[in-house]
Design a protein around this motif. Structure first.
Motif, PDB file in Angstrom:
ATOM      1  N   PHE A  56       1.094   2.623  12.103  1.00 14.03           N
ATOM      2  CA  PHE A  56       2.443   3.101  12.384  1.00 14.03           C
ATOM      3  C   PHE A  56       2.490   4.616  12.602  1.00 14.03           C
ATOM      4  O   PHE A  56       3.055   5.096  13.589  1.00 14.03           O
ATOM      5  N   VAL A  57       1.903   5.332  11.686  1.00 18.87           N
ATOM      6  CA  VAL A  57       2.030   6.795  11.746  1.00 18.87           C
ATOM      7  C   VAL A  57       1.415   7.412  13.006  1.00 18.87           C
ATOM      8  O   VAL A  57       2.086   8.144  13.717  1.00 18.87           O
ATOM      9  N   PRO A  58       0.161   7.109  13.327  1.00 18.78           N
ATOM     10  CA  PRO A  58      -0.371   7.696  14.556  1.00 18.78           C
ATOM     11  C   PRO A  58       0.379   7.238  15.805  1.00 18.78           C
ATOM     12  O   PRO A  58       0.518   8.010  16.756  1.00 18.78           O
ATOM     13  N   THR A  59       0.837   5.969  15.800  1.00 14.70           N
ATOM     14  CA  THR A  59       1.532   5.469  16.985  1.00 14.70           C
ATOM     15  C   THR A  59       2.803   6.254  17.252  1.00 14.70           C
ATOM     16  O   THR A  59       3.204   6.443  18.398  1.00 14.70           O
ATOM     17  N   LEU A  66       9.605  14.028   7.735  1.00 16.81           N
ATOM     18  CA  LEU A  66      10.485  13.625   6.643  1.00 16.81           C
ATOM     19  C   LEU A  66      10.879  12.165   6.767  1.00 16.81           C
ATOM     20  O   LEU A  66      10.924  11.423   5.788  1.00 16.81           O
ATOM     21  N   MET A  67      11.139  11.771   8.009  1.00 16.72           N
ATOM     22  CA  MET A  67      11.521  10.387   8.241  1.00 16.72           C
ATOM     23  C   MET A  67      10.404   9.444   7.832  1.00 16.72           C
ATOM     24  O   MET A  67      10.633   8.432   7.164  1.00 16.72           O
ATOM     25  N   MET A  68       9.191   9.797   8.200  1.00 19.22           N
ATOM     26  CA  MET A  68       8.065   8.929   7.878  1.00 19.22           C
ATOM     27  C   MET A  68       7.783   8.940   6.385  1.00 19.22           C
ATOM     28  O   MET A  68       7.403   7.918   5.810  1.00 19.22           O
ATOM     29  N   VAL A  69       7.968  10.094   5.761  1.00 19.73           N
ATOM     30  CA  VAL A  69       7.754  10.168   4.316  1.00 19.73           C
ATOM     31  C   VAL A  69       8.720   9.232   3.601  1.00 19.73           C
ATOM     32  O   VAL A  69       8.349   8.523   2.659  1.00 19.73           O
ATOM     33  N   GLY A 100       7.957   6.087   1.298  1.00 15.53           N
ATOM     34  CA  GLY A 100       8.515   5.976  -0.043  1.00 15.53           C
ATOM     35  C   GLY A 100       8.988   4.563  -0.302  1.00 15.53           C
ATOM     36  O   GLY A 100       8.779   3.987  -1.379  1.00 15.53           O
ATOM     37  N   LEU A 101       9.570   3.985   0.740  1.00 18.12           N
ATOM     38  CA  LEU A 101      10.029   2.609   0.637  1.00 18.12           C
ATOM     39  C   LEU A 101       8.866   1.664   0.404  1.00 18.12           C
ATOM     40  O   LEU A 101       8.919   0.771  -0.434  1.00 18.12           O
ATOM     41  N   TYR A 102       7.814   1.839   1.201  1.00 20.58           N
ATOM     42  CA  TYR A 102       6.606   1.021   1.040  1.00 20.58           C
ATOM     43  C   TYR A 102       6.092   1.116  -0.391  1.00 20.58           C
ATOM     44  O   TYR A 102       5.713   0.138  -1.005  1.00 20.58           O
ATOM     45  N   TRP A 103       6.097   2.321  -0.882  1.00 23.52           N
ATOM     46  CA  TRP A 103       5.552   2.561  -2.232  1.00 23.52           C
ATOM     47  C   TRP A 103       6.336   1.797  -3.267  1.00 23.52           C
ATOM     48  O   TRP A 103       5.774   1.215  -4.176  1.00 23.52           O
ATOM     49  N   LEU A 104       7.662   1.788  -3.101  1.00 20.16           N
ATOM     50  CA  LEU A 104       8.502   1.044  -4.029  1.00 20.16           C
ATOM     51  C   LEU A 104       8.173  -0.447  -3.965  1.00 20.16           C
ATOM     52  O   LEU A 104       8.090  -1.125  -4.983  1.00 20.16           O
ATOM     53  N   VAL A 105       7.998  -0.935  -2.726  1.00 18.62           N
ATOM     54  CA  VAL A 105       7.646  -2.345  -2.549  1.00 18.62           C
ATOM     55  C   VAL A 105       6.328  -2.638  -3.238  1.00 18.62           C
ATOM     56  O   VAL A 105       6.157  -3.660  -3.908  1.00 18.62           O
ATOM     57  N   LEU A 106       5.397  -1.732  -3.070  1.00 19.57           N
ATOM     58  CA  LEU A 106       4.072  -1.924  -3.653  1.00 19.57           C
ATOM     59  C   LEU A 106       4.142  -1.983  -5.169  1.00 19.57           C
ATOM     60  O   LEU A 106       3.467  -2.786  -5.814  1.00 19.57           O
ATOM     61  N   ARG A 107       4.978  -1.148  -5.739  1.00 18.05           N
ATOM     62  CA  ARG A 107       5.090  -1.118  -7.199  1.00 18.05           C
ATOM     63  C   ARG A 107       5.512  -2.468  -7.735  1.00 18.05           C
ATOM     64  O   ARG A 107       5.057  -2.912  -8.766  1.00 18.05           O
ATOM     65  N   ARG A 108       6.403  -3.127  -6.977  1.00 18.93           N
ATOM     66  CA  ARG A 108       6.862  -4.445  -7.413  1.00 18.93           C
ATOM     67  C   ARG A 108       5.702  -5.426  -7.535  1.00 18.93           C
ATOM     68  O   ARG A 108       5.596  -6.192  -8.466  1.00 18.93           O
ATOM     69  N   PHE A 109       4.840  -5.381  -6.498  1.00 12.83           N
ATOM     70  CA  PHE A 109       3.768  -6.384  -6.444  1.00 12.83           C
ATOM     71  C   PHE A 109       2.570  -6.030  -7.289  1.00 12.83           C
ATOM     72  O   PHE A 109       1.861  -6.894  -7.760  1.00 12.83           O
ATOM     73  N   SER A 110       2.351  -4.746  -7.438  1.00 13.87           N
ATOM     74  CA  SER A 110       1.098  -4.343  -8.068  1.00 13.87           C
ATOM     75  C   SER A 110       1.143  -4.530  -9.571  1.00 13.87           C
ATOM     76  O   SER A 110       2.092  -4.175 -10.231  1.00 13.87           O
ATOM     77  N   ALA A 111       0.048  -5.099 -10.109  1.00 13.19           N
ATOM     78  CA  ALA A 111      -0.010  -5.308 -11.546  1.00 13.19           C
ATOM     79  C   ALA A 111      -0.434  -4.034 -12.253  1.00 13.19           C
ATOM     80  O   ALA A 111       0.076  -3.682 -13.289  1.00 13.19           O
ATOM     81  N   ARG A 112      -1.398  -3.366 -11.634  1.00 14.09           N
ATOM     82  CA  ARG A 112      -1.928  -2.171 -12.296  1.00 14.09           C
ATOM     83  C   ARG A 112      -1.365  -0.898 -11.701  1.00 14.09           C
ATOM     84  O   ARG A 112      -0.278  -0.874 -11.207  1.00 14.09           O
ATOM     85  N   ARG A 113      -2.203   0.152 -11.779  1.00 12.92           N
ATOM     86  CA  ARG A 113      -1.727   1.439 -11.333  1.00 12.92           C
ATOM     87  C   ARG A 113      -1.537   1.452  -9.811  1.00 12.92           C
ATOM     88  O   ARG A 113      -2.383   0.985  -9.085  1.00 12.92           O
ATOM     89  N   LEU A 149      -1.384  13.182   7.960  1.00 14.70           N
ATOM     90  CA  LEU A 149      -1.489  12.066   8.891  1.00 14.70           C
ATOM     91  C   LEU A 149      -0.341  12.076   9.893  1.00 14.70           C
ATOM     92  O   LEU A 149      -0.460  11.602  11.009  1.00 14.70           O
ATOM     93  N   MET A 150       0.790  12.637   9.444  1.00 12.24           N
ATOM     94  CA  MET A 150       1.990  12.520  10.256  1.00 12.24           C
ATOM     95  C   MET A 150       2.219  13.681  11.202  1.00 12.24           C
ATOM     96  O   MET A 150       3.096  13.627  12.044  1.00 12.24           O
ATOM     97  N   VAL A 151       1.453  14.730  11.053  1.00 13.25           N
ATOM     98  CA  VAL A 151       1.685  15.897  11.892  1.00 13.25           C
ATOM     99  C   VAL A 151       1.186  15.619  13.309  1.00 13.25           C
ATOM    100  O   VAL A 151       0.062  15.190  13.490  1.00 13.25           O
TER     101      VAL A 151
END
Lengths: 284, 349, 254
Positions: free
Chosen positions: A214-217, A261-264, A268-281, C102-104
């Motif tokens: 996503f990011v490079p695209t 900022l938009m991508m960050v 952030g959203l992805y990270w929240l989703v990941l926290r839900r699924f992840s058992a560990r750190r 990565l985003m720059v």
């Protein structure tokens, strides 16, 4: 080596690199975006919010939306194509895995521009696809495939596929298949096993792959220019344009900062989703 | 054939040179790839003993930005197009040329010298010149039907037209149709051109940024803008591709030799320029690229078909009817604003 | 292997290799635009060999790509290990910076690096390219390795440490082997990225060090040169040979 020495080395080396070389572009973007614009020079040493104000424009929003849509579609297609590939490669006999991966990568060791030109030969009016379709009698006259949105997506998938497959594979490679067998033994069907066992454990790989596609695209634009005709500008075009053609660094920087900022926030959203699924750190 | 022999000769000569000479004299050239034939570069080295170190850029914009950032140091000779010459000279990025070191200057076509973008040729010497006009695939569209920029606006060409991804060239069309100068600095005139161009957008299939002859040859596009040299080369492959000088006036441009302000090997750079102005060398360049050379003596050496081609060497009236591109100074941001609007909006389709 | 799996593999590889086949075919096609088949010829290969600029640029690019990929993977290993296994102040900041790198957009990286190198006095050429390429490959490398570390059992390391292993041994004997596939993946990705980069390279390289992607980009703008197809074909052939050799070596191991 003592623990602290190793820690110092591993953290210090990489941190130093990231701060110096990674920080420089970010600093440039941040500082320049608040500078004044000047027609003859790249920027003017004065504080100005003009660039940001200029960004509040419907056309820029449209360009942004277009880019996001394209990047999302590319990521999804890469995921649907890449996930089975990575999984099947994982399930292959040890001996063949490396070969498959390298076979996957060989096309990518030729320059992407040359490959994109080859794609043009396939999609062109006198290209392979049309020739085949005409010969088979499926169509009467050549179909326009070049300079369309589909051409762009096909081209982008072609470029970005390994960026999805490789992290996925790296993650899947340590997957313990006995978990699947255990799940089946407990009576779960293949779909349920997939959903409850495979997906959560491979999710970090999926996230990593999605980010790396996503990011490079979002920043890529020459594929869109070559295969899509360049009629509709993407964010990457516009930023490059501001830096190189308009010589308007503040506006280019402001646009880049907004993009980042938009991508960050999406991450952030992805990270929240990941926290839900992840058992560990969580890793990110 | 001839080129191979030259290559071998050059090789042998270079190989026989004592190493010290090889290492001493150099000239650093920054140019488009393949813009100067390899054989020419090798011949230069074999005749003068000066080694040519050639590096490339892929756009004028990159070249300009990079040179500005490195303050013009490291490169001895660069080849900017048209308005970049005036832009760079005004910003002090170039150094004046020493005409005394360029005896072959006298052989140049005077109509190409002393142009508005560099009066007196203080900073630049023309290398190649050409035009942007209309390209038509005669197999699909009768070439006689298309003879002005205005024709591209026709409704029946919807979604079929190729335009170059170049702001100034696209605006040139609209400005000339309106009867204004292509180098206009009047915001009102530029705005009118923009309004006219908006109407063209539904016709545009592609904004081309690489070699324009490819879409024509591949049959993707049958009408649109094209450079004359590209049209010439396309014709070698497909006779049906025709080049038309539009009635409102084609866009003429010149690629020039310039020496950056921070150049080190200034004398060698002059030697190179003088070498390139020789008739036989100029002839080789024309044959390689299909663009015209300002070296008049070279014309006699050229093949009859090349020399008589109006595509490469337009008659004087056509050049007069057209306009040479130059810098627009403070008006540039105005053009850029409208260009962005044109390209960002969803006005196409 | 199941039939459906085989079919799937064939489809994906067909998609990936079809343009490559066209490329290779055109390298032997007498028609320089590849529009029709005009006959078999070796002339483009001959032209390619004579094109010293192209050959030198290819050599330079390979050198930079191999060096960048290796260094980026090396740093990526330590970066990922450091970020996952150790707690330290500023860890989040570092991770954040890595991701934003990565985003720059490329053009900003290009200009920022050029300015930075001028300030630091780095000579423009191989070294500036190496530094720049490693920097933009680094996030890819770290993320790939991190993706594999997720779910990594830290107690394994504690057990090793309890048994008296030094930190270095822990990394060397336990962590590194486990991460090997990710390191390989990261190397392959970085190599690709480096070989393909145009805009950063064009700003950051010097007058004496021309690189392949830049040359190709410039070439296609001036007019298609079939020698490029010949070069691409050569690179593919070399890669395939490499694969065959490594397959044979692996077979012998068994």
């Amino acid at each position: 080596m003592t623990k602290s020495r190793v820690r110092l080395f591993s953290i210090g080396l990489v941190s130093g690199w990231i701060i110096v070389f990674g920080g420089a572009p970010l600093l440039l973007v941040l500082v320049t975006s608040f500078l004044g614009q000047h027609p003859q020079k790249f920027y003017e040493l004065s504080f100005s919010l003009k660039s940001y104000i200029q960004l509040i424009d419907a056309t820029y929003l449209e360009v942004m939306f277009r880019s996001v849509r394209l990047a999302t579609l590319t990521t999804l297609f890469c995921l649907f194509a890449g996930y089975p590939f990575a999984w099947l490669t994982y399930r292959l006999h040890q001996r063949y895995r490396l070969t498959v991966l390298i076979l996957l990568m060989i096309p990518f060791w030729t320059n992407s521009l040359i490959r994109t030109y080859a794609v043009r030969m396939i999609l062109g009016t006198q290209g392979l696809t049309n020739k085949v379709l005409l010969a088979a009698g499926i169509i009467d006259s050549p179909v326009r495939l070049m300079y369309t949105d589909s051409a762009v997506i096909l081209g982008l998938i072609y470029l970005m596929l390994p960026f999805m497959i490789l992290p996925l594979y790296a993650n899947m490679e340590k997957f313990d298949y006995r978990l699947v067998e255990a799940s089946r033994d407990l009576g779960a069907g293949p779909l349920q096993t997939f959903r409850s066992v495979v997906v959560p454990l491979t999710l970090p790989g999926v996230i990593a792959g999605c980010i790396m596609v996503f990011v490079p695209t979002m920043g890529l634009f020459y594929v869109a220019t070559l295969l899509g005709g360049g009629r509709k500008l993407l964010v990457g075009n516009l930023i490059q344009h501001h830096f190189l053609v308009s010589h308007n660094w503040p506006l280019g920087s402001a646009m880049s900062l907004v993009l980042i900022l938009m991508m960050v926030s999406m991450l952030g959203l992805y990270w929240l989703v990941l926290r839900r699924f992840s058992a560990r750190r969580p890793i990110l | 054939m001839m080129n191979n022999k030259m290559t071998w000769l050059a090789f042998v000569l270079i190989a026989l040179q004592p190493v010290s000479i090889l290492a001493s004299e150099k000239v650093y050239i920054y140019n488009w790839t393949e813009y100067i034939p390899d054989a020419v570069l090798e011949q230069f080295t074999s005749e003068t003993g000066i080694k040519v170190i050639y590096s490339t850029y892929e756009s004028n914009e990159t070249m300009y930005a990079k040179l500005k950032l490195i303050k013009g140091e490291g490169y001895d000779l660069v080849f900017p197009s048209t308005y970049f010459v005036s832009k760079m000279s005004k910003e002090g990025m170039l150094q004046p040329l020493n005409h005394a070191l360029l005896p072959n200057l006298a052989a140049l076509d005077t109509s190409l010298m002393d142009k508005a973008f560099d009066p007196g040729n203080v900073y630049s010497i023309p290398y190649m010149w050409g035009s942007t006009g209309i390209g038509v695939n005669g197999d699909a569209i009768a070439a006689s039907e298309v003879n002005s920029w205005q024709d591209l606006w026709r409704k029946e060409y919807r979604g079929q037209v190729l335009l170059q991804d170049d702001m100034r060239e696209v605006f040139h069309m609209a400005l000339r149709i309106k009867g204004y100068s292509s180098n206009s600095r009047n915001p009102r005139e530029i705005e009118e051109a923009y309004e006219l161009l908006k109407e063209l957008m539904p016709n545009v299939l592609v904004f081309n940024s690489d070699s324009p002859r490819l879409p024509y040859l591949a049959g993707e596009v049958n009408v649109g803008m094209i450079w004359n040299g590209e049209a010439w080369m396309a014709q070698q492959e497909n006779k049906a591709i025709t080049y038309i000088y539009p009635s409102e006036g084609a866009n003429f441009w010149v690629d020039s030799f310039v020496i950056p302000a921070g150049a080190e090997n200034v004398e060698n750079a002059h030697t190179f320029i003088n070498f390139m102005l020789r008739a036989d060398i100029a002839k080789a360049c024309v044959e390689e690229n299909g663009f015209a050379t300002p070296v008049t003596a070279a014309l006699q050496l050229l093949d009859e078909t090349v020399r008589s081609s109006e595509v490469i060497f337009p008659p004087a009236e056509i050049v007069k009817a057209g306009e040479f591109q130059t810098d627009v100074g403070e008006a540039l941001p105005v053009y850029q604003m409208y260009w962005e609007k044109l390209r960002s909006g969803s006005s196409s389709q | 292997m199941k039939k459906s799996s085989l079919l799937y593999y064939i489809t994906v590889f067909a998609y990936l290799y079809l343009p490559i086949c066209i490329l290779v075919l055109n390298a032997f096609n007498a028609n320089r635009y590849g529009l029709r088949w005009d006959g078999f010829t070796f002339q483009w290969f001959v032209a390619m060999v004579h094109n010293h600029g192209l050959m030198e640029a290819a050599r330079n690019s390979l050198l930079v790509a191999v060096s960048s990929a290796s260094l980026a993977t090396f740093l990526g290993f330590f970066g990922a290990v450091g970020m996952y296994l150790y707690r330290f102040r500023g860890r989040q900041v570092l991770q954040g910076t890595l991701l934003t790198m990565l985003m720059v957009p490329d053009i900003i990286l290009a200009i920022a690096f050029l300015i930075l190198f001028i300030l630091l006095g780095v000579s423009l050429g191989f070294w500036s390219l190496l530094l720049a390429h490693v920097t933009f490959c680094l996030p890819f490398s770290v993320i790939t390795v991190l993706a594999r570390m997720q779910g990594f059992d830290p107690y394994l390391l504690d057990a090793a440490r309890d048994l008296g292993a030094s930190e270095g041994q822990v990394l060397h004997r336990i962590v590194f082997p486990l991460l090997r596939p990710a390191l390989l993946a990261s190397w392959l990705l970085s190599f690709t990225l480096s070989l393909d980069d145009v805009i950063v390279s064009s700003f950051v390289t010097g007058p004496t060090f021309d690189v392949l992607p830049l040359k190709i980009f410039s070439m296609v703008k001036v007019g298609v040169k079939p020698e490029v197809n010949a070069l691409a074909t050569l690179m593919i052939v070399v890669s395939v040979v490499f694969v065959l050799i490594s397959q044979l070596l692996l077979k012998e191991k068994k």
